[in-house]
Design a protein around this motif. Sequence first.
Motif, PDB file in Angstrom:
ATOM      1  N   LEU A  68      -0.449  -4.483  35.186  1.00  0.00           N
ATOM      2  CA  LEU A  68      -1.704  -4.585  34.447  1.00  0.00           C
ATOM      3  C   LEU A  68      -2.812  -5.103  35.345  1.00  0.00           C
ATOM      4  O   LEU A  68      -3.945  -4.599  35.333  1.00  0.00           O
ATOM      5  CB  LEU A  68      -1.499  -5.537  33.259  1.00  0.00           C
ATOM      6  CG  LEU A  68      -2.413  -5.300  32.065  1.00  0.00           C
ATOM      7  CD1 LEU A  68      -2.302  -3.869  31.574  1.00  0.00           C
ATOM      8  CD2 LEU A  68      -2.051  -6.271  30.947  1.00  0.00           C
ATOM      9  N   GLN A  69      -2.474  -6.078  36.164  1.00  0.00           N
ATOM     10  CA  GLN A  69      -3.483  -6.685  37.022  1.00  0.00           C
ATOM     11  C   GLN A  69      -4.058  -5.658  37.988  1.00  0.00           C
ATOM     12  O   GLN A  69      -5.274  -5.529  38.132  1.00  0.00           O
ATOM     13  CB  GLN A  69      -2.853  -7.845  37.788  1.00  0.00           C
ATOM     14  CG  GLN A  69      -3.882  -8.741  38.436  1.00  0.00           C
ATOM     15  CD  GLN A  69      -3.262  -9.632  39.493  1.00  0.00           C
ATOM     16  OE1 GLN A  69      -2.032  -9.704  39.622  1.00  0.00           O
ATOM     17  NE2 GLN A  69      -4.113 -10.285  40.260  1.00  0.00           N
TER      18      GLN A  69
ATOM     19  N   SER B 212      -4.006  -2.395  37.725  1.00  0.00           N
ATOM     20  CA  SER B 212      -4.745  -1.349  37.009  1.00  0.00           C
ATOM     21  C   SER B 212      -6.121  -1.833  36.584  1.00  0.00           C
ATOM     22  O   SER B 212      -7.127  -1.130  36.729  1.00  0.00           O
ATOM     23  CB  SER B 212      -3.961  -0.906  35.769  1.00  0.00           C
ATOM     24  OG  SER B 212      -2.874  -0.116  36.160  1.00  0.00           O
ATOM     25  N   LEU B 213      -6.152  -3.050  36.052  1.00  0.00           N
ATOM     26  CA  LEU B 213      -7.441  -3.593  35.595  1.00  0.00           C
ATOM     27  C   LEU B 213      -8.409  -3.757  36.756  1.00  0.00           C
ATOM     28  O   LEU B 213      -9.599  -3.479  36.632  1.00  0.00           O
ATOM     29  CB  LEU B 213      -7.223  -4.944  34.907  1.00  0.00           C
ATOM     30  CG  LEU B 213      -6.753  -4.875  33.457  1.00  0.00           C
ATOM     31  CD1 LEU B 213      -6.533  -6.291  32.909  1.00  0.00           C
ATOM     32  CD2 LEU B 213      -7.781  -4.148  32.589  1.00  0.00           C
TER      33      LEU B 213
ATOM     34  N   SER C 275     -14.749   4.929  28.794  1.00  0.00           N
ATOM     35  CA  SER C 275     -13.619   5.795  28.433  1.00  0.00           C
ATOM     36  C   SER C 275     -13.322   6.764  29.569  1.00  0.00           C
ATOM     37  O   SER C 275     -12.167   7.077  29.854  1.00  0.00           O
ATOM     38  CB  SER C 275     -13.877   6.514  27.113  1.00  0.00           C
ATOM     39  OG  SER C 275     -14.804   7.544  27.284  1.00  0.00           O
TER      40      SER C 275
ATOM     41  N   TRP D 149     -11.313   4.875  32.215  1.00  0.00           N
ATOM     42  CA  TRP D 149      -9.892   4.746  31.861  1.00  0.00           C
ATOM     43  C   TRP D 149      -9.150   6.043  32.145  1.00  0.00           C
ATOM     44  O   TRP D 149      -8.052   6.044  32.685  1.00  0.00           O
ATOM     45  CB  TRP D 149      -9.713   4.386  30.384  1.00  0.00           C
ATOM     46  CG  TRP D 149     -10.005   2.949  30.091  1.00  0.00           C
ATOM     47  CD1 TRP D 149     -10.937   2.478  29.237  1.00  0.00           C
ATOM     48  CD2 TRP D 149      -9.365   1.803  30.665  1.00  0.00           C
ATOM     49  NE1 TRP D 149     -10.936   1.109  29.247  1.00  0.00           N
ATOM     50  CE2 TRP D 149      -9.979   0.670  30.109  1.00  0.00           C
ATOM     51  CE3 TRP D 149      -8.344   1.626  31.614  1.00  0.00           C
ATOM     52  CZ2 TRP D 149      -9.612  -0.628  30.445  1.00  0.00           C
ATOM     53  CZ3 TRP D 149      -7.974   0.336  31.940  1.00  0.00           C
ATOM     54  CH2 TRP D 149      -8.595  -0.773  31.369  1.00  0.00           C
TER      55      TRP D 149
ATOM     56  N   ILE E  68      -0.339   0.536  26.215  1.00  0.00           N
ATOM     57  CA  ILE E  68      -1.218  -0.349  26.999  1.00  0.00           C
ATOM     58  C   ILE E  68      -2.564   0.336  27.260  1.00  0.00           C
ATOM     59  O   ILE E  68      -3.631  -0.252  27.086  1.00  0.00           O
ATOM     60  CB  ILE E  68      -0.539  -0.705  28.350  1.00  0.00           C
ATOM     61  CG1 ILE E  68       0.704  -1.566  28.114  1.00  0.00           C
ATOM     62  CG2 ILE E  68      -1.531  -1.417  29.279  1.00  0.00           C
ATOM     63  CD1 ILE E  68       0.419  -2.953  27.642  1.00  0.00           C
ATOM     64  N   PHE E  69      -2.515   1.599  27.669  1.00  0.00           N
ATOM     65  CA  PHE E  69      -3.765   2.328  27.916  1.00  0.00           C
ATOM     66  C   PHE E  69      -4.600   2.444  26.644  1.00  0.00           C
ATOM     67  O   PHE E  69      -5.820   2.274  26.667  1.00  0.00           O
ATOM     68  CB  PHE E  69      -3.477   3.729  28.474  1.00  0.00           C
ATOM     69  CG  PHE E  69      -3.241   3.727  29.953  1.00  0.00           C
ATOM     70  CD1 PHE E  69      -4.126   3.071  30.812  1.00  0.00           C
ATOM     71  CD2 PHE E  69      -2.162   4.406  30.505  1.00  0.00           C
ATOM     72  CE1 PHE E  69      -3.914   3.082  32.186  1.00  0.00           C
ATOM     73  CE2 PHE E  69      -1.943   4.416  31.872  1.00  0.00           C
ATOM     74  CZ  PHE E  69      -2.818   3.751  32.714  1.00  0.00           C
TER      75      PHE E  69
ATOM     76  N   LEU F  69      -4.571   0.427  24.091  1.00  0.00           N
ATOM     77  CA  LEU F  69      -5.140  -0.882  23.774  1.00  0.00           C
ATOM     78  C   LEU F  69      -6.323  -1.210  24.670  1.00  0.00           C
ATOM     79  O   LEU F  69      -7.350  -1.698  24.202  1.00  0.00           O
ATOM     80  CB  LEU F  69      -4.062  -1.964  23.936  1.00  0.00           C
ATOM     81  CG  LEU F  69      -3.110  -2.142  22.757  1.00  0.00           C
ATOM     82  CD1 LEU F  69      -2.084  -3.221  23.086  1.00  0.00           C
ATOM     83  CD2 LEU F  69      -3.894  -2.534  21.505  1.00  0.00           C
ATOM     84  N   ALA F  70      -6.156  -0.906  25.961  1.00  0.00           N
ATOM     85  CA  ALA F  70      -7.248  -1.199  26.897  1.00  0.00           C
ATOM     86  C   ALA F  70      -8.501  -0.424  26.502  1.00  0.00           C
ATOM     87  O   ALA F  70      -9.610  -0.965  26.503  1.00  0.00           O
ATOM     88  CB  ALA F  70      -6.825  -0.832  28.316  1.00  0.00           C
TER      89      ALA F  70
ATOM     90  N   ILE G  24      -9.958  -2.059  23.381  1.00  0.00           N
ATOM     91  CA  ILE G  24     -10.602  -3.349  23.631  1.00  0.00           C
ATOM     92  C   ILE G  24     -11.963  -3.153  24.303  1.00  0.00           C
ATOM     93  O   ILE G  24     -12.961  -3.773  23.924  1.00  0.00           O
ATOM     94  CB  ILE G  24      -9.686  -4.264  24.478  1.00  0.00           C
ATOM     95  CG1 ILE G  24      -8.493  -4.722  23.624  1.00  0.00           C
ATOM     96  CG2 ILE G  24     -10.442  -5.466  25.006  1.00  0.00           C
ATOM     97  CD1 ILE G  24      -7.394  -5.386  24.420  1.00  0.00           C
ATOM     98  N   SER G  25     -12.006  -2.246  25.286  1.00  0.00           N
ATOM     99  CA  SER G  25     -13.296  -2.056  25.950  1.00  0.00           C
ATOM    100  C   SER G  25     -14.312  -1.436  24.995  1.00  0.00           C
ATOM    101  O   SER G  25     -15.491  -1.769  25.020  1.00  0.00           O
ATOM    102  CB  SER G  25     -13.138  -1.213  27.223  1.00  0.00           C
ATOM    103  OG  SER G  25     -12.536   0.017  26.921  1.00  0.00           O
TER     104      SER G  25
END
Lengths: 274, 255
Positions: A78-79, A81-82, A206, A209, A246-247, A249-250, A253-254
């Motif tokens: 996650l780290q 990727s973020l 979007s 991502w 996870i994708f 959710l990310a 959230i954004s």
Amino acid sequence: MSAQTIAQNEQLVMSERKKQAKIAKSALRGTFLPLVVLIAWQALGSAGILPVQLFSSPSLIATAFIDLVKSGEMAGHLQISLTRALLGFALGGFLGLLIGIIVGMQKKSEEYLNPSIQMLRTVPLLAITPLFIMWFGFGELSKVLLIALGAFFPLYLQTFLGLRNVDKKLYDVARILEYSRLEKITKLMIPAALPNILLGIRLALSSAWMCLVVAELLGADRGVGFMIQDARSFMQTDIVFVGIIIFALAGKISDSFVRFLENHLLKWQDSFKA
Amino acid sequence: MVSALEIKHVSKTFKNDQESILVLKDLHLTVNDGEFVSIIGPSGCGKSTLLKLIAGLDLEFDGKIIVGNHQVSGPSKDRGFIFQEHRLFPWLNVENNISGNLSLKNQDTRKRVDDLIALVKLKGFERVYPRQLSGGMSQRVAIARALLRNPDVLLLDEPFGALDAFTRTHLQEALLEIWERNKTTMVLVTHDLDESLFLSEKVVVMDAKPGSIKAIVPIEIPYPRSRTSKSFQELRSHILNLLDHHPQDKEDWSI
């Protein structure tokens, strides 16, 4: 007039309450279908009707998720990727905003830059990916640049559009009130273009991502996309699902973050609904 | 008496590729300090164009326009302008629209904005956004915004034309009250004869094609005026005659 005002206010408060109750109800209705799907999925999986190898099941996915978190693997993926997404978004978004502002404010720079940018915009990003890999290798640079490119166009386009569509009549007002050049930019053009700029940020996020997923699926040794790709080759369907969630959710959230910004910055708009 | 505004030999031509149209022909007009003047005429007589020239929004004309002691060379806070539409900034609430580029943190500005909000009777609406205001309220905000800059002249371009009859009457009275209190020089462009008679000390009657001043009629009825009084009706028919009378009627039916 004040009594009338108070009555109006009361009415506003009442209708606000009714609205909130309605929103809560419709949110409740919105959760109905996902719940049914989840329960059916779990039931069919446990009963052995759906092959668990291919479709996994909610409980397996949850277990896989907990394991990944416990082992610290998730945090690592996650780290990275973020970091990629944020770096790419910051770079592309900043350039998109900057060039959008320049092109939106100066007719001449529009004539010089806009046709080329519009032309490049029509090229599908995925088609450029091989070039990026050839030029910048499989390392972080090509990934960040691909994400930056994805974030650049929407923000550029919306900023430019927003500035171009500022109500001409308001310029006369600014001239009569003797706004300085800087005040015309900060107190007229930017606020007027803000709805478009925020829409641009949302679209850019979007797009960023999506580019992240593409970049990580194509070639990476770390990151959530890599985790999905790696799990796929070992038929670990549950981990693939975890990655997808996870994708999702990310992205959610954004998107909520931009909505939050819109709620605060665009409350003056009548067409805007929270 | 000191003149607040002098218009000398002003002509204006609109040019496009094929032709040039004379819209204003050799206008002369003097407006005294503190005077309320209205300009009335058929549509297309160039009355709004004249107001834009006075405001300095359009500098391509022949002749001279002098406000105070200065020749007009661009828009300025000295000449407040009220448009037909309120033209408020939709992203600013009432008090921020009035203050505009002036900071409300400044004690003096804060106090004057509050006073103006009281003057235009919008107490309690300081934090409301333009979309929540009625047309009449928005126009009052626009008036307050112009008055905050202490203009020497307030130019009003059919400011109440888009409002319903009740609101219009109400705002006309409000404008008179403001004028009587502040003694700001007012130049009002309107197509509403009753409005000009009700408000102004002097009615400038314009003629179209090309726009020119046909007559300047002083209105010597004491305030507050009654629209039904005999003198009001007499002046009304006098000006109507002026507006109807076409010495060089050319059978021009162009729309």
